[in-house]
Design a protein around this motif. Structure first.
Motif, PDB file in Angstrom:
ATOM      1  N   VAL A 155      45.885  30.688  86.233  1.00  5.99           N
ATOM      2  CA  VAL A 155      47.078  31.499  86.473  1.00  5.99           C
ATOM      3  C   VAL A 155      48.117  30.715  87.250  1.00  5.99           C
ATOM      4  N   LEU A 156      47.684  29.904  88.231  1.00  8.88           N
ATOM      5  CA  LEU A 156      48.625  29.106  89.002  1.00  8.88           C
ATOM      6  C   LEU A 156      49.309  28.068  88.116  1.00  8.88           C
ATOM      7  N   ILE A 157      48.563  27.464  87.185  1.00  6.02           N
ATOM      8  CA  ILE A 157      49.172  26.552  86.217  1.00  6.02           C
ATOM      9  C   ILE A 157      50.180  27.312  85.358  1.00  6.02           C
ATOM     10  N   PHE A 158      49.791  28.516  85.017  1.00  6.96           N
ATOM     11  CA  PHE A 158      50.642  29.386  84.234  1.00  6.96           C
ATOM     12  C   PHE A 158      51.969  29.632  84.950  1.00  6.96           C
ATOM     13  N   LEU A 159      51.889  29.830  86.288  1.00  9.43           N
ATOM     14  CA  LEU A 159      53.098  30.080  87.072  1.00  9.43           C
ATOM     15  C   LEU A 159      54.047  28.893  87.023  1.00  9.43           C
ATOM     16  N   GLY A 160      53.496  27.690  87.004  1.00 11.54           N
ATOM     17  CA  GLY A 160      54.342  26.508  86.893  1.00 11.54           C
ATOM     18  C   GLY A 160      55.148  26.524  85.618  1.00 11.54           C
TER      19      GLY A 160
ATOM     20  N   PHE B 260      60.150  30.242  80.912  1.00 11.43           N
ATOM     21  CA  PHE B 260      59.547  31.258  80.081  1.00 11.43           C
ATOM     22  C   PHE B 260      59.182  32.500  80.888  1.00 11.43           C
ATOM     23  N   SER B 261      59.767  32.639  82.086  1.00 10.37           N
ATOM     24  CA  SER B 261      59.357  33.718  82.978  1.00 10.37           C
ATOM     25  C   SER B 261      59.732  35.107  82.459  1.00 10.37           C
ATOM     26  N   GLN B 262      60.675  35.193  81.515  1.00  4.29           N
ATOM     27  CA  GLN B 262      61.068  36.497  81.007  1.00  4.29           C
ATOM     28  C   GLN B 262      59.927  37.170  80.224  1.00  4.29           C
ATOM     29  N   GLN B 263      58.889  36.443  79.874  1.00  3.65           N
ATOM     30  CA  GLN B 263      57.798  37.018  79.095  1.00  3.65           C
ATOM     31  C   GLN B 263      56.771  37.744  79.962  1.00  3.65           C
ATOM     32  N   TYR B 264      56.790  37.475  81.268  1.00  2.00           N
ATOM     33  CA  TYR B 264      55.741  38.007  82.130  1.00  2.00           C
ATOM     34  C   TYR B 264      56.362  38.750  83.302  1.00  2.00           C
ATOM     35  N   ARG B 265      55.733  39.876  83.671  1.00  2.00           N
ATOM     36  CA  ARG B 265      56.287  40.712  84.729  1.00  2.00           C
ATOM     37  C   ARG B 265      55.232  41.031  85.772  1.00  2.00           C
ATOM     38  N   VAL B 266      55.721  41.516  86.909  1.00  2.00           N
ATOM     39  CA  VAL B 266      54.852  41.866  88.036  1.00  2.00           C
ATOM     40  C   VAL B 266      54.384  43.302  87.877  1.00  2.00           C
TER      41      VAL B 266
ATOM     42  N   VAL C 260      60.523  40.203  86.903  1.00  3.19           N
ATOM     43  CA  VAL C 260      60.003  39.015  86.231  1.00  3.19           C
ATOM     44  C   VAL C 260      59.123  38.225  87.202  1.00  3.19           C
ATOM     45  N   LEU C 261      58.003  37.745  86.706  1.00  6.70           N
ATOM     46  CA  LEU C 261      57.103  36.926  87.516  1.00  6.70           C
ATOM     47  C   LEU C 261      57.683  35.514  87.609  1.00  6.70           C
ATOM     48  N   ASP C 262      58.020  35.093  88.830  1.00  4.46           N
ATOM     49  CA  ASP C 262      58.711  33.830  89.036  1.00  4.46           C
ATOM     50  C   ASP C 262      58.108  33.128  90.251  1.00  4.46           C
ATOM     51  N   SER C 263      57.562  31.931  90.040  1.00  5.43           N
ATOM     52  CA  SER C 263      56.920  31.210  91.133  1.00  5.43           C
ATOM     53  C   SER C 263      57.913  30.792  92.210  1.00  5.43           C
ATOM     54  N   THR C 264      59.178  30.582  91.850  1.00  6.53           N
ATOM     55  CA  THR C 264      60.196  30.221  92.841  1.00  6.53           C
ATOM     56  C   THR C 264      60.423  31.356  93.827  1.00  6.53           C
ATOM     57  N   ILE C 265      60.454  32.592  93.317  1.00  4.63           N
ATOM     58  CA  ILE C 265      60.635  33.755  94.189  1.00  4.63           C
ATOM     59  C   ILE C 265      59.429  33.923  95.106  1.00  4.63           C
ATOM     60  N   ILE C 266      58.235  33.719  94.562  1.00  3.82           N
ATOM     61  CA  ILE C 266      57.019  33.816  95.382  1.00  3.82           C
ATOM     62  C   ILE C 266      57.054  32.775  96.498  1.00  3.82           C
TER      63      ILE C 266
ATOM     64  N   ASN D  54      50.557  40.936  79.598  1.00  2.00           N
ATOM     65  CA  ASN D  54      51.732  40.218  80.090  1.00  2.00           C
ATOM     66  C   ASN D  54      52.229  40.706  81.463  1.00  2.00           C
ATOM     67  N   GLU D  55      51.384  41.427  82.197  1.00  2.00           N
ATOM     68  CA  GLU D  55      51.727  41.846  83.559  1.00  2.00           C
ATOM     69  C   GLU D  55      50.652  41.329  84.520  1.00  2.00           C
ATOM     70  N   TYR D  56      51.095  40.970  85.732  1.00  2.19           N
ATOM     71  CA  TYR D  56      50.199  40.332  86.696  1.00  2.19           C
ATOM     72  C   TYR D  56      50.363  40.969  88.079  1.00  2.19           C
TER      73      TYR D  56
END
Length: 420
Positions: free
Chosen positions: A6-11, A17-23, A50-56, A83-85
């Motif tokens: 999942v962490l690799i996924f966040l990269g 491609f962050s628009q495909q995945y949401r919190v 949107v799930l975004d590693s920069t925001i995290i 597609n939700e995490y």
């Protein structure tokens, strides 16, 4: 293995491609006193976004700046919805009810002390409330309330009151007089967080200054008794991009403080004053930290013995002495190397070597005063820090500075917290 994937996924998410995945949800764990609702209020990651590693990453840096937080970790796991995490923030809390006790001697060898108590996480909302009592020849006290997130993630409030009385040297005609100085003030500030790295404070301070002559030189042009009521209008702008990892700090910070002080007394006329602190921190290896602060400040250049910038042990140059001179302009550089000598469980012993250097503009003087050798102070030195990992600002410091410029002194400086 699942978390690693999942962490690799966040990269990948942060690369477009962050628009495909949401919190699905933000979950907070590890906190005891700190309210989960407060963490969710100030976090930028929200359910449905949107799930975004920069925001995290920004959330983690923000939380680590809070007095109540020692450290923060995050994890991301798939939810039951495609597609939700779920995002987990795991918090290590600081102990935040902090007593303080400082003991020292004044220039007259009088025993002096300051006793205080502050709560830095009142109601689990990162509200600071407390005060201190000081006995330094005269009695003084202060009360402080600060709630940066009182109204929302961006709006807060601070209220301060102090009745501070000290013995202050006043410099004129190459002589010195000692005055009993009292400052009784009430201040209210509005706090505004523009975004992750930028914030503002706007406020007003109503105060009374009272000078009473005690000893030393006398001049017909310098009053022996002086009482003035003043209004101070204040604006503070801070750019903060610091990242904390326990005792280590990295990044850049700039803080501008600008004030306009009104007065109806010609001896203490109205004036403008402003200064900017530029701070830079860099990790060096596993145990090293380079820290530097540059202060540049100017005030209205009145020829007055009550100039606002002072040369002082506890403010800018370690080892120089207590309020040895005053000026209407200041340039000070503090730079030091901090090295962790010992670390085990909650205890850290840190050593440092430093150079403090500064110069001042004389009251009524000109910019050439900054290069005058009589105004330049350079003090290298060494010090120790005794630190507790899980108690906010539990850093006892001792430094010894040795002057290498004209008419130099040397001496110890004790305090709570890092010097800068």
């Amino acid at each position: 293995m699942r978390t690693i994937l999942v962490l690799i996924f966040l990269g990948i998410l942060s690369q477009g491609f962050s628009q495909q995945y949401r919190v699905a949800d933000l979950k907070v764990q590890g906190n005891k006193k700190l309210k989960t609702s407060f963490v969710k209020k100030i976090a930028s990651i929200k359910a449905g976004k949107v799930l975004d590693s920069t925001i995290i990453k920004d959330d983690i840096k923000l939380l680590k700046r809070l007095p109540s937080v020692a450290h923060v970790y995050f994890q991301v796991f798939p939810s039951e919805v495609e597609n939700e995490y779920n995002v987990f923030y795991t918090i290590e809390e600081n102990f935040t009810i902090i007593p303080s006790a400082n003991f020292y001697t004044t220039n007259d060898n009088e025993f002096a002390y300051r006793l205080g108590l502050y709560e830095f996480n009142l109601f689990g909302q990162n509200i600071t409330f407390g005060g201190f009592y000081q006995k330094d020849i005269y009695s003084s006290y202060a009360l402080n309330f600060r709630a940066p997130y009182l109204f929302s993630k961006t709006l807060g409030l601070a209220i301060n009151h102090q009745d501070l009385t000290t013995q202050e040297p006043v410099f004129f005609n190459n002589t010195t007089a000692n005055y009993r100085y009292n400052n009784n003030s009430f201040e209210i500030l509005g706090l505004y967080q523009l975004n992750f790295t930028n914030r503002f404070e706007f406020g007003v301070n109503y105060f009374t200054e009272n000078y009473s002559y005690k000893s030393g030189a006398i001049d017909s042009g310098i009053p022996q008794e002086l009482k003035v009521h003043k209004l101070l209008y204040k604006v503070i702008y801070e750019h903060n991009n610091l990242d904390y990892s326990y005792q280590y700090v990295s990044g850049f910070k700039s803080m501008l403080n600008f004030q306009y002080v009104t007065s109806r007394n010609k001896t203490l006329p109205e004036f403008l004053i402003g200064w900017n602190d530029f701070s830079y921190f860099k990790r060096l290896g596993k145990k090293g930290n380079w820290a530097s602060r540059l202060r540049i400040g100017f005030s209205t250049n009145d020829d007055t013995p009550f100039a606002p910038f002072s040369v002082d042990n506890n403010l800018n140059v370690r080892g120089v002495g207590n309020t040895i001179d005053r000026g209407t302009g200041v340039i000070v550089l503090n730079t030091e190397y901090r090295h962790t000598l010992y670390e085990r469980d909650w205890f850290i012993l840190q050593g440092n070597s430093f150079i403090d250097a500064g110069t001042w503009r004389n009251p009524g003087g000109n910019l050439g005063d900054f290069s005058n050798s009589q105004n330049i102070r350079v003090y290298p030195g060494i010090g120790l820090r005794f630190m507790h990992k899980k108690i906010f600002n539990a850093i006892f410091r001792i430094d010894y500075g040795v002057g290498i410029t004209q008419n130099a002194t040397n001496g110890f400086v004790f305090g709570i917290g890092q010097y800068f």
